[in-house]
Design an enzyme around this catalytic site. Structure first.
Site, mmCIF file in Angstrom:
data_model
loop_
_atom_site.group_PDB
_atom_site.id
_atom_site.type_symbol
_atom_site.label_atom_id
_atom_site.label_comp_id
_atom_site.label_asym_id
_atom_site.label_seq_id
_atom_site.Cartn_x
_atom_site.Cartn_y
_atom_site.Cartn_z
ATOM 1 N N GLY A 41 0.794 -1.225 0.000
ATOM 2 C CA GLY A 41 0.000 0.000 0.000
ATOM 3 C C GLY A 41 0.826 1.274 0.000
ATOM 4 O O GLY A 41 2.024 1.274 -0.307
ATOM 5 N N VAL A 42 0.158 2.363 0.379
ATOM 6 C CA VAL A 42 0.807 3.678 0.420
ATOM 7 C C VAL A 42 1.955 3.656 1.423
ATOM 8 O O VAL A 42 3.052 4.131 1.151
ATOM 9 C CB VAL A 42 -0.228 4.759 0.814
ATOM 10 C CG1 VAL A 42 0.454 6.088 1.130
ATOM 11 C CG2 VAL A 42 -1.256 4.938 -0.291
ATOM 12 N N GLY A 180 1.077 23.584 2.088
ATOM 13 C CA GLY A 180 0.419 22.825 3.161
ATOM 14 C C GLY A 180 1.375 22.558 4.313
ATOM 15 O O GLY A 180 2.438 21.953 4.115
ATOM 16 N N GLY A 181 1.007 23.037 5.484
ATOM 17 C CA GLY A 181 1.864 22.882 6.671
ATOM 18 C C GLY A 181 1.418 21.745 7.566
ATOM 19 O O GLY A 181 1.522 21.817 8.786
ATOM 20 N N ARG A 271 -5.716 14.392 2.103
ATOM 21 C CA ARG A 271 -5.911 13.140 1.381
ATOM 22 C C ARG A 271 -7.398 12.808 1.300
ATOM 23 O O ARG A 271 -8.182 13.205 2.163
ATOM 24 C CB ARG A 271 -5.144 11.998 2.079
ATOM 25 C CG ARG A 271 -3.643 12.246 2.052
ATOM 26 C CD ARG A 271 -2.861 11.113 2.665
ATOM 27 N NE ARG A 271 -2.925 9.877 1.910
ATOM 28 C CZ ARG A 271 -2.182 9.614 0.833
ATOM 29 N NH1 ARG A 271 -1.332 10.502 0.354
ATOM 30 N NH2 ARG A 271 -2.290 8.454 0.213
ATOM 31 N N HIS A 443 19.363 5.805 33.049
ATOM 32 C CA HIS A 443 20.094 7.059 32.929
ATOM 33 C C HIS A 443 21.385 6.837 32.152
ATOM 34 O O HIS A 443 22.036 5.811 32.352
ATOM 35 C CB HIS A 443 20.432 7.584 34.329
ATOM 36 C CG HIS A 443 21.248 8.838 34.308
ATOM 37 N ND1 HIS A 443 20.694 10.060 34.024
ATOM 38 C CD2 HIS A 443 22.579 9.055 34.517
ATOM 39 C CE1 HIS A 443 21.645 10.985 34.079
ATOM 40 N NE2 HIS A 443 22.800 10.412 34.370
HETATM 41 P P1 FAD Z 1 -3.143 2.113 1.921
HETATM 42 O O1 FAD Z 1 -1.812 1.975 2.496
HETATM 43 O O2 FAD Z 1 -3.490 3.394 1.235
HETATM 44 O O3 FAD Z 1 -3.343 0.916 0.901
HETATM 45 C C1 FAD Z 1 -4.482 0.804 0.119
HETATM 46 C C2 FAD Z 1 -4.196 -0.167 -0.998
HETATM 47 O O4 FAD Z 1 -5.421 -0.429 -1.678
HETATM 48 C C3 FAD Z 1 -3.240 0.372 -2.044
HETATM 49 O O5 FAD Z 1 -2.189 -0.534 -2.246
HETATM 50 C C4 FAD Z 1 -4.096 0.528 -3.295
HETATM 51 O O6 FAD Z 1 -3.383 0.259 -4.488
HETATM 52 C C5 FAD Z 1 -5.173 -0.518 -3.072
HETATM 53 N N1 FAD Z 1 -6.432 -0.226 -3.762
HETATM 54 C C6 FAD Z 1 -7.145 0.936 -3.750
HETATM 55 N N2 FAD Z 1 -8.278 0.796 -4.466
HETATM 56 C C7 FAD Z 1 -8.278 -0.481 -4.929
HETATM 57 C C8 FAD Z 1 -9.188 -1.218 -5.723
HETATM 58 N N3 FAD Z 1 -10.334 -0.702 -6.151
HETATM 59 N N4 FAD Z 1 -8.869 -2.491 -6.028
HETATM 60 C C9 FAD Z 1 -7.708 -3.061 -5.580
HETATM 61 N N5 FAD Z 1 -6.823 -2.393 -4.822
HETATM 62 C C10 FAD Z 1 -7.116 -1.134 -4.498
HETATM 63 N N6 FAD Z 1 1.350 6.894 8.554
HETATM 64 C C11 FAD Z 1 1.982 6.599 9.703
HETATM 65 O O7 FAD Z 1 1.397 5.953 10.576
HETATM 66 N N7 FAD Z 1 3.278 6.987 9.929
HETATM 67 C C12 FAD Z 1 3.971 7.699 9.010
HETATM 68 O O8 FAD Z 1 5.130 8.053 9.237
HETATM 69 C C13 FAD Z 1 3.341 8.025 7.787
HETATM 70 N N8 FAD Z 1 3.995 8.701 6.831
HETATM 71 C C14 FAD Z 1 3.387 8.957 5.645
HETATM 72 C C15 FAD Z 1 4.083 9.654 4.672
HETATM 73 C C16 FAD Z 1 3.493 9.939 3.462
HETATM 74 C C17 FAD Z 1 4.270 10.687 2.410
HETATM 75 C C18 FAD Z 1 2.156 9.497 3.205
HETATM 76 C C19 FAD Z 1 1.498 9.786 1.882
HETATM 77 C C20 FAD Z 1 1.449 8.809 4.163
HETATM 78 C C21 FAD Z 1 2.049 8.532 5.398
HETATM 79 N N9 FAD Z 1 1.376 7.846 6.405
HETATM 80 C C22 FAD Z 1 2.001 7.589 7.590
HETATM 81 C C23 FAD Z 1 -0.014 7.415 6.238
HETATM 82 C C24 FAD Z 1 -0.080 5.918 5.898
HETATM 83 O O9 FAD Z 1 0.666 5.668 4.741
HETATM 84 C C25 FAD Z 1 -1.524 5.500 5.720
HETATM 85 O O10 FAD Z 1 -2.257 5.854 6.872
HETATM 86 C C26 FAD Z 1 -1.626 4.003 5.506
HETATM 87 O O11 FAD Z 1 -0.912 3.596 4.375
HETATM 88 C C27 FAD Z 1 -3.090 3.597 5.360
HETATM 89 O O12 FAD Z 1 -3.154 2.215 5.208
HETATM 90 P P2 FAD Z 1 -4.396 1.522 4.498
HETATM 91 O O13 FAD Z 1 -4.184 0.065 4.682
HETATM 92 O O14 FAD Z 1 -5.645 2.135 4.966
HETATM 93 O O15 FAD Z 1 -4.305 1.894 2.951
#
Ligand code: FAD
Length: 467
Positions: A41-42, A180-181, A271, A443
């Site tokens: 995933g992401v 965006g901050g 997001r 410590h």
């Molecule tokens: P995701 O990780 O978004 O995965 C969803 C998956 O579903 C993806 O692989 C996608 O391809 C798939 N998908 C979507 N639609 C379909 C479909 N119709 N059919 C089949 N597959 C599909 N979180 C933290 O806790 N700590 C951090 O340090 C952190 N840093 C981040 C930095 C950045 C730059 C970003 C963008 C995000 C960060 N996050 C962080 C947030 C974190 O990545 C997300 O909260 C997390 O990935 C969410 O997990 P999820 O399982 O909900 O979905």
């Protein structure tokens, strides 16, 4: 009694794969549907892991610079972005391979393709080669989220970037504007500024990081003011023109309009959930007006056999929340008593200094009219922080007034990300200030700042003089 089901999980992020693996371990027949070529995933491919890989490098660069004043001088770093990117990609590949192996060991079936609902019992999966229908008893939606774009700026991934393309730059830009901050924007600003870019941040609100306590944010902001070129608060971006060899950005603040040119502009304004490609109308699943799926404490949607977890269910959009929800959904699907009812979901901003909190923030308590008492420990009194020359930090604990039970903890300072775990545990375990003050911390470590803060509340502190 537990039951065996055919469970389909859509999405293989930290929510989806945790749900699938837990469901399989509980004896279910499990399939993950994932549209990307790699699992994770992401979080793994374009979020937590790649960003922390870059931030780790930027931390080393900053630390090498910071030891100059102690008499250790390195030559100026030479940055090879190509090599950095291949290191980052190796990290992603290694972890992705790990997830694949864990799926194989559990006999979790992986189907590559984009899923959409035909009904509340079947899913259509389409990939480049074929289309198939998969039937299920239970389904867990874990499709995550994607960056929001500004209506007046087209992300071309060359000059105008989103968080995904910003993580894959082949060269360090000379100048960059982060729009965006929030935490993603500030983490990217930190990474690229250490790598040598001149970075500006523009934020529409009067402050950075809404959601975190302002007094902790102020500590971070002070350091960022020195590190970054400019932080423009209360400033609205009104237009972004991609001139191909640069990007012209027009901003408005207190009635004044001004423009600047940048090599790259990163849009990091929030997001949006991936629910629009799922044909949810074929199931009757309810979504909020922003498209997030509504779930109960069992992560069940309004359709009995369909669950949703992770970013797709709304804030906080964090990987560890998704993972925890995934396990709950898998257990409930298997008829095992379980619910998503954490006391706290810790949050970390991996800037320098880092900022982390767990439980209530002071601002939340004020807004909700909840009485609290507060103790703070300034890191100027921490031996470890002094040895590291990192005394800008601060640890703050918020207590329920009479009982002195911990209800919130905020930490700003280096390694706050590693310190906040103890705070989360102390709230989950219902600790009182005395429990923490009487726990002997090693410590010299920054963990002592946590027990020191409780000692401030207990009035047993000897590392500070409080008349
Ligand atoms: P995701 O990780 O978004 O995965 C969803 C998956 O579903 C993806 O692989 C996608 O391809 C798939 N998908 C979507 N639609 C379909 C479909 N119709 N059919 C089949 N597959 C599909 N979180 C933290 O806790 N700590 C951090 O340090 C952190 N840093 C981040 C930095 C950045 C730059 C970003 C963008 C995000 C960060 N996050 C962080 C947030 C974190 O990545 C997300 O909260 C997390 O990935 C969410 O997990 P999820 O399982 O909900 O979905």
């Amino acid at each position: 009694m537990s039951e065996k089901n055919k469970i389909v999980v859509i999405g293989s992020g930290p929510g989806g794969y945790a749900a699938a693996f837990r469901a399989s371990d509980l004896g279910n027949d499990v399939t993950i549907i994932e549209k990307d070529t790699s699992l994770g995933g992401v979080c793994l491919n374009r979020g937590c892991i790649p960003s922390k890989t870059l931030l780790h490098i930027s931390k080393i660069i900053d630390e090498a610079e910071s030891v100059k004043k102690f008499g250790v001088t390195y030559s100026e770093p030479s940055i090879d972005m190509g090599k950095i990117q291949s290191w980052k990609n190796r990290v992603i590949k290694k972890l992705g391979g790990g997830i694949k192996l864990l799926a194989k060991q559990r006999n979790v079936n992986i189907v590559k393709g984009t899923a959409s609902f035909i009904s509340d019992k079947s899913i259509r999966v389409v990939n480049e080669k074929e289309e198939q229908t998969i039937n299920f008893d239970k389904c867990i939606i874990a499709t995550g989220s994607r960056p929001i774009n500004l209506p007046f700026a087209e992300v071309d991934h060359e000059n105008i970037l989103d968080s995904t393309s910003a993580l894959s730059l082949k060269e360090v830009p000379k100048s960059m504007l982060v729009v965006g901050g929030g935490y993603i924007g500030l983490e990217m600003a930190t990474a690229y500024s250490s790598l040598g870019a001149k970075v500006d941040v523009v934020e529409f609100l009067p402050r950075l990081l809404p959601g975190a306590d302002l007094d902790l944010v102020k500590v971070l902001e002070k350091t960022l003011q020195k590190k970054l070129n400019n932080i423009n608060l209360n400033t609205k971006v009104t237009s972004i023109a991609n001139l191909k060899n640069s990007v012209k950005v027009t901003m408005e603040s207190e009635g004044k309009i001004f423009s600047s040119n940048y090599d790259k502009v990163l849009i990091s304004v929030g997001r949006t959930p991936n629910t629009d490609n799922l044909s949810l109308e074929n199931t009757g699943i309810k979504v909020t007006k922003n498209g997030f799926i509504e779930v109960d404490e069992y992560r069940r949607t309004n359709i009995d056999n369909i669950f949703a977890i992770g970013d797709v269910t709304g804030n906080p959009m964090l990987a560890h929340k998704a993972t925890h929800e995934g396990k709950v959904a898998a257990e409930v699907c298997t008829n095992i008593p379980s619910a998503f009812e954490p006391q706290v979901i810790p949050a970390v901003i991996f800037t320098d200094p880092e900022l982390a909190w767990a439980g209530k923030t002071e601002e939340e308590l004020k807004a909700e009219n909840i009485d609290y008492e507060k103790a703070e420990f300034p890191w100027q009194a921490s031996g470890k922080a002094i040895a590291m020359d990192r005394t800008e930090g601060k640890t703050k604990i918020l207590f329920e007034p009479e009982s002195k039970r911990v209800i919130g903890v905020g930490i700003v300072g280096c390694n706050a990300s590693d310190l906040i775990g103890e705070a989360a545990l102390s709230i989950e375990m219902g600790c009182y200030s005395e429990d923490i003050a009487l726990t002997i911390h090693p410590h010299p470590t920054l963990t002592e700042t946590f027990s020191n803060t409780a000692e401030v509340m207990e009035k047993t502190i000897t590392d500070l003089y409080i008349p």
